[in-house]
Write a protein that holds these residues in place. Structure first.
Motif, short mmCIF file in Angstrom:
data_model
loop_
_atom_site.label_atom_id
_atom_site.label_comp_id
_atom_site.label_asym_id
_atom_site.label_seq_id
_atom_site.Cartn_x
_atom_site.Cartn_y
_atom_site.Cartn_z
N ARG A 107 31.07 -52.28 116.76
CA ARG A 107 31.24 -51.11 115.88
C ARG A 107 32.27 -50.14 116.46
O ARG A 107 33.04 -49.52 115.71
CB ARG A 107 29.91 -50.40 115.68
CG ARG A 107 28.89 -51.23 114.89
CD ARG A 107 27.64 -50.41 114.60
NE ARG A 107 26.73 -51.21 113.80
CZ ARG A 107 26.80 -51.34 112.48
NH1 ARG A 107 27.75 -50.71 111.81
NH2 ARG A 107 25.94 -52.09 111.81
N LEU A 108 32.28 -50.00 117.79
CA LEU A 108 33.27 -49.12 118.42
C LEU A 108 34.68 -49.68 118.24
O LEU A 108 35.64 -48.90 118.06
CB LEU A 108 32.95 -48.95 119.90
CG LEU A 108 31.57 -48.37 120.23
CD1 LEU A 108 31.42 -48.20 121.74
CD2 LEU A 108 31.33 -47.05 119.52
N ILE A 109 34.82 -51.00 118.27
CA ILE A 109 36.12 -51.61 118.00
C ILE A 109 36.54 -51.29 116.57
O ILE A 109 37.71 -50.95 116.30
CB ILE A 109 36.06 -53.13 118.22
CG1 ILE A 109 35.82 -53.45 119.70
CG2 ILE A 109 37.35 -53.81 117.74
CD1 ILE A 109 36.91 -52.98 120.63
N GLY A 110 35.59 -51.40 115.64
CA GLY A 110 35.90 -51.06 114.26
C GLY A 110 36.34 -49.62 114.10
O GLY A 110 37.27 -49.32 113.33
N GLU A 111 35.68 -48.70 114.82
CA GLU A 111 36.08 -47.30 114.76
C GLU A 111 37.48 -47.09 115.32
O GLU A 111 38.26 -46.27 114.81
CB GLU A 111 35.07 -46.46 115.56
CG GLU A 111 33.81 -46.12 114.82
CD GLU A 111 34.09 -45.18 113.67
OE1 GLU A 111 34.24 -43.96 113.89
OE2 GLU A 111 34.19 -45.68 112.53
N THR A 112 37.82 -47.83 116.37
CA THR A 112 39.16 -47.71 116.95
C THR A 112 40.23 -48.15 115.95
O THR A 112 41.23 -47.44 115.74
CB THR A 112 39.26 -48.56 118.23
OG1 THR A 112 38.26 -48.15 119.16
CG2 THR A 112 40.62 -48.42 118.87
N SER A 120 30.80 -33.39 116.58
CA SER A 120 31.11 -34.62 115.87
C SER A 120 32.54 -34.58 115.37
O SER A 120 32.94 -33.65 114.68
CB SER A 120 30.16 -34.81 114.69
OG SER A 120 30.47 -35.96 113.96
N ALA A 121 33.33 -35.58 115.76
CA ALA A 121 34.75 -35.60 115.40
C ALA A 121 35.05 -36.61 114.30
O ALA A 121 36.13 -36.59 113.73
CB ALA A 121 35.59 -35.91 116.63
N GLU A 122 34.12 -37.50 114.03
CA GLU A 122 34.38 -38.56 113.06
C GLU A 122 33.24 -38.63 112.06
O GLU A 122 32.09 -38.34 112.38
CB GLU A 122 34.50 -39.92 113.78
CG GLU A 122 35.61 -39.97 114.81
CD GLU A 122 36.99 -39.86 114.20
OE1 GLU A 122 37.13 -40.24 113.02
OE2 GLU A 122 37.90 -39.39 114.88
N PRO A 123 33.54 -39.01 110.81
CA PRO A 123 32.46 -39.17 109.83
C PRO A 123 31.58 -40.37 110.17
O PRO A 123 32.00 -41.29 110.87
CB PRO A 123 33.21 -39.40 108.52
CG PRO A 123 34.54 -39.97 108.94
CD PRO A 123 34.86 -39.30 110.25
N VAL A 124 30.34 -40.36 109.68
CA VAL A 124 29.43 -41.47 109.89
C VAL A 124 29.92 -42.66 109.08
O VAL A 124 30.30 -42.53 107.92
CB VAL A 124 28.00 -41.08 109.44
CG1 VAL A 124 27.05 -42.24 109.66
CG2 VAL A 124 27.54 -39.86 110.21
N LEU A 165 39.21 -41.45 120.87
CA LEU A 165 39.54 -41.50 119.45
C LEU A 165 40.28 -40.24 119.02
O LEU A 165 41.24 -40.31 118.24
CB LEU A 165 38.27 -41.65 118.61
CG LEU A 165 37.53 -42.99 118.64
CD1 LEU A 165 36.37 -42.96 117.65
CD2 LEU A 165 38.46 -44.15 118.34
N ALA A 166 39.83 -39.10 119.50
CA ALA A 166 40.46 -37.84 119.08
C ALA A 166 41.92 -37.77 119.50
O ALA A 166 42.73 -37.08 118.87
CB ALA A 166 39.69 -36.66 119.67
N GLY A 167 42.29 -38.49 120.56
CA GLY A 167 43.68 -38.47 121.03
C GLY A 167 44.57 -39.49 120.37
O GLY A 167 45.79 -39.50 120.64
#
Length: 701
Positions: free
Chosen positions: A458-463, A369-373, A396-398
């Motif tokens: 939600r993935l757009i929000g994470e980006t 897991s690279a990102e918080p919930v 995301l990690a990059g």
């Protein structure tokens, strides 16, 4: 004393030579050694002939149809990251292996005698001819299912009888044994997939800097199978309640609201976006066929971090892709076996390797897991974060500042089918044979699409959150779009010509958001944008002069004066239609029973539900819920009857009983609210909604 006039008897050969002695002149004694040799030669030629006949029929039943589909689907191999050696081995297996067990069966039957061998071979010829008749019948007649099987069996029996009675059919089959070799040669040398097996170049020329231009970081996220109208509310704006993160993106970028893709098929659409050229030839979406693209143009001035899915436009000299989907010969063989089942079956089936394209989750890929919930309360279980697509996690990690200008690129197969996500990120299972078109089914398909789009939001929000946290958001050029849409119009579902003619607004128009460096406020631009404009626009914003002419027009240039849209269902064959922002279809009115509580009443009828046991032991920590409920009902329940599906006493969906299809008289309901479920045992109820609104509980089995 012997009579001198009597004839002298011939000398007797030695006993050891008795089997090979020449007979006396004028006698009819057989040459047994020569006859045995002749019989052996004839038997050997007969076995070779039978082998050739079986090979010819297997080539027509298995090799040709499989290599035809795979030859027209280079994206199948690109998605699974197959190297040339694996493809060649798969082709060898397809061309050779299906013949081996049939040949072995024939050889074993010879042990029982010549008659058994002949009968066995005739039976094999009949079975293979029947299998061939199934495929021909599906293309040439309206027959399907059992009627087609019966006709195919009769055709196979007639063919076997003709083969046994006359020599001509066998001779034709032996000549046709050259077919598998020809099919393999066409696949390797002529088909679109040939470029993947034998690439002929390693990319085109790099672009050059436009004077003293600044080269900002570029972040491109290309989604797949996303119609613009799916995001719109009744007012024509982004539906901020359902898709808050898309609305946030639109509020800080330029929304090209009249943007269209140039093809409904990713292997044509994505290369057009990344080369700036309309589709001209049906070739593999591979760098050897499209050497001049965004990756080669940016490669001299930018570092490239690219995550492609069903294309391979970035050559190995410019980038490598660290996260890959399931790959290797094993998955190629499994998916090819599924294709053969679709090809050989007597029922209607859309033979499309794209059906196997599914994003691996980070849990399946074994990523930490690279990102918080997220803080959103609907993300109630930590395990939902593991459902995030693995390549998106790597993307995301990059997203962080680099010493050199960097192009961050991701083509993500979301919200593309197969649909498996609820808006919360929980996953659900679904049978592969649920139709996407027809009464009731097209509505379910659209509902599942919108649920997966909710998760894509939600993935757009994470980006956006990751870009802001890393400091890239303000300085970067950010592009979010999709390659094409899809129609959910009844009778014209999908992306083919019927869908384009009936619902071009759903197939061609896609969302496109371009956030320029340091842009703070959103604006809407309704110019006639076509996706060949993407490369020249991004190149201008990045300060790069393209080395080759393109068909597209940069957004820094004056808009087109012509509103005509160009679309290619087939490369080199454009169709046109007028432009203009499409009007979203009216949203389906929610049934008033959805969300209401109901008490279990007496049973009055019955229904069967698949995977009923999943409701007795639900474990939210797995990130998977039994959110798609499907089953069948008896004939006593009329078509069109409304069924209310409730979990733990609350109705989550109301769906109709649809007319019978090859799967039976079925119903299916998607429960999009994961808060209906709880850990442990859950109660599932299905009610028949009568004309006066009364609910009659059906006994479930």
């Amino acid at each position: 004393m012997a009579d001198p006039a009597a004839p002298t008897p011939p000398a007797q050969p030695p006993a050891s030579d008795a089997g090979t002695a020449a007979p006396d002149a004028g006698t009819a004694a057989p040459d047994t050694g020569t006859s045995a040799q002749r019989r052996w030669d004839q038997g050997w030629r007969g076995e070779v002939g039978r082998l050739l006949e079986v090979a010819a029929l297997v080539g027509l039943v298995v090799t040709q149809p499989l290599l035809d589909v795979l030859g027209r689907s280079p994206d199948f191999f690109l998605f699974h990251r197959a190297d040339p050696g694996q493809i060649l081995l798969l082709v060898t297996l397809v061309a050779v292996v299906p013949t081996l067990p049939l040949v072995a069966l024939g050889a074993l039957s010879r042990l029982a005698g010549r008659t058994a061998r002949a009968i066995t071979h005739t039976a094999l010829v009949g079975l293979l001819l029947a299998a061939l008749a199934v495929q021909v019948g599906r293309h040439a007649t309206p027959l399907r299912g059992v009627p087609l099987l019966l006709v195919a069996v009769l055709a196979g029996a007639a063919g076997a009888a003709a083969h046994r009675r006359w020599r001509a059919p066998g001779r034709v089959l032996r000549l046709a044994a050259a077919g598998p070799v020809a099919f393999v040669a066409l696949f390797l040398l002529v088909s679109p997939t040939s470029a993947v097996v034998l690439p002929r170049s390693d990319g085109g020329a790099a672009g050059t800097a436009q004077g003293a231009a600044v080269h900002p970081p570029v972040v491109m996220l290309i989604l797949d199978e996303l119609p613009l109208v799916s995001l719109l509310g009744v007012d024509g704006r982004i539906d901020a309640q359902r898709f808050p993160h898309f609305a946030e993106l639109a509020g800080g970028s330029t929304w090209y609201r009249n943007a269209t893709g140039v093809s409904g098929w990713t292997p044509n659409a994505l290369p057009a976006m990344l080369t700036g050229r309309y589709p001209a030839r049906s070739v593999a979406p591979h760098y050897s066929q499209y050497p001049d693209n965004i990756f080669t143009a940016f490669g001299g001035l930018y570092d490239v971090k690219a995550q492609e899915s069903i294309t391979r436009l970035c050559p190995p000299s410019r980038c490598e892709q660290p996260i890959t989907p399931e790959q290797g010969l094993g998955v190629l063989v499994r998916q090819t076996g599924k294709l053969l089942g679709q090809i050989a079956g007597p029922t209607e089936s859309a033979v499309d390797p794209e059906d196997s394209y599914r994003e691996q989750t980070r849990a399946e890929a074994g990523l930490d897991s690279a990102e918080p919930v997220p803080d959103d309360p609907k993300f109630r279980w930590d395990s939902l974060d593991d459902n995030q697509p693995a390549r998106f996690t790597s993307f995301l990690a990059g997203l962080k500042p680099e010493p050199r200008p960097t192009l961050h690129f991701l083509h993500l197969l979301m919200p593309h089918s197969p649909w498996a996500y609820l808006p919360s990120g929980a996953r659900y299972d679904a049978p592969e044979d649920l139709p996407n078109d027809g009464a009731g089914w097209v509505d379910l398909a659209r509902q599942r699409h919108l649920a997966q789009l909710g998760y894509t939001d939600r993935l757009i929000g994470e980006t956006v959150r990751t870009l802001r946290a890393s400091g890239l958001y303000d300085q970067a050029l950010v592009v979010v779009t999709a390659d094409h849409g899809v129609s959910f119009r009844p009778g014209a579902q999908g992306r083919g010509m019927d869908a384009i003619k009936a619902a071009a607004g759903e197939v061609a128009w896609v969302p496109l958001f371009v956030k320029e460096p340091r842009q703070q406020t959103g604006r809407v631009d309704d110019r006639n944008w076509e996706h060949v404009d993407l490369l020249p626009t991004v190149a201008d914003e990045a300060g790069i002069r393209l080395p080759r002419r393109v068909d597209g027009r940069s957004a820094r240039q004056a808009p087109r004066t012509d509103s005509t849209k160009h679309f290619y269902d087939r490369p080199g064959e454009p169709i046109t239609f007028p432009g203009g922002v499409p009007t979203p279809p009216p949203p389906p009115a929610p049934h008033p029973l959805v969300g209401t509580e109901v008490r279990a009443g007496p049973a009055a009828g019955a229904a069967r539900v698949a995977d009923l046991a999943a409701f007795q032991a639900t474990d939210p920590d797995t990130g998977t819920l039994p959110a798609l409920v499907w089953g069948d009902v008896p004939e006593t329940v009329p078509d069109g009857t409304q069924l209310a599906v409730a979990v733990n006493g609350r109705i989550g969906a109301v769906v109709p009983v649809v007319p019978a299809d090859p799967g039976g008289r079925r119903f299916a309901a998607l429960l999009t609210d994961d808060q209906l479920f709880r850990a442990g045992a859950n109660t599932l109820d299905v009610y028949q909604v009568t004309g006066d609104g009364t609910l009659r509980r059906l006994a479930l089995s």
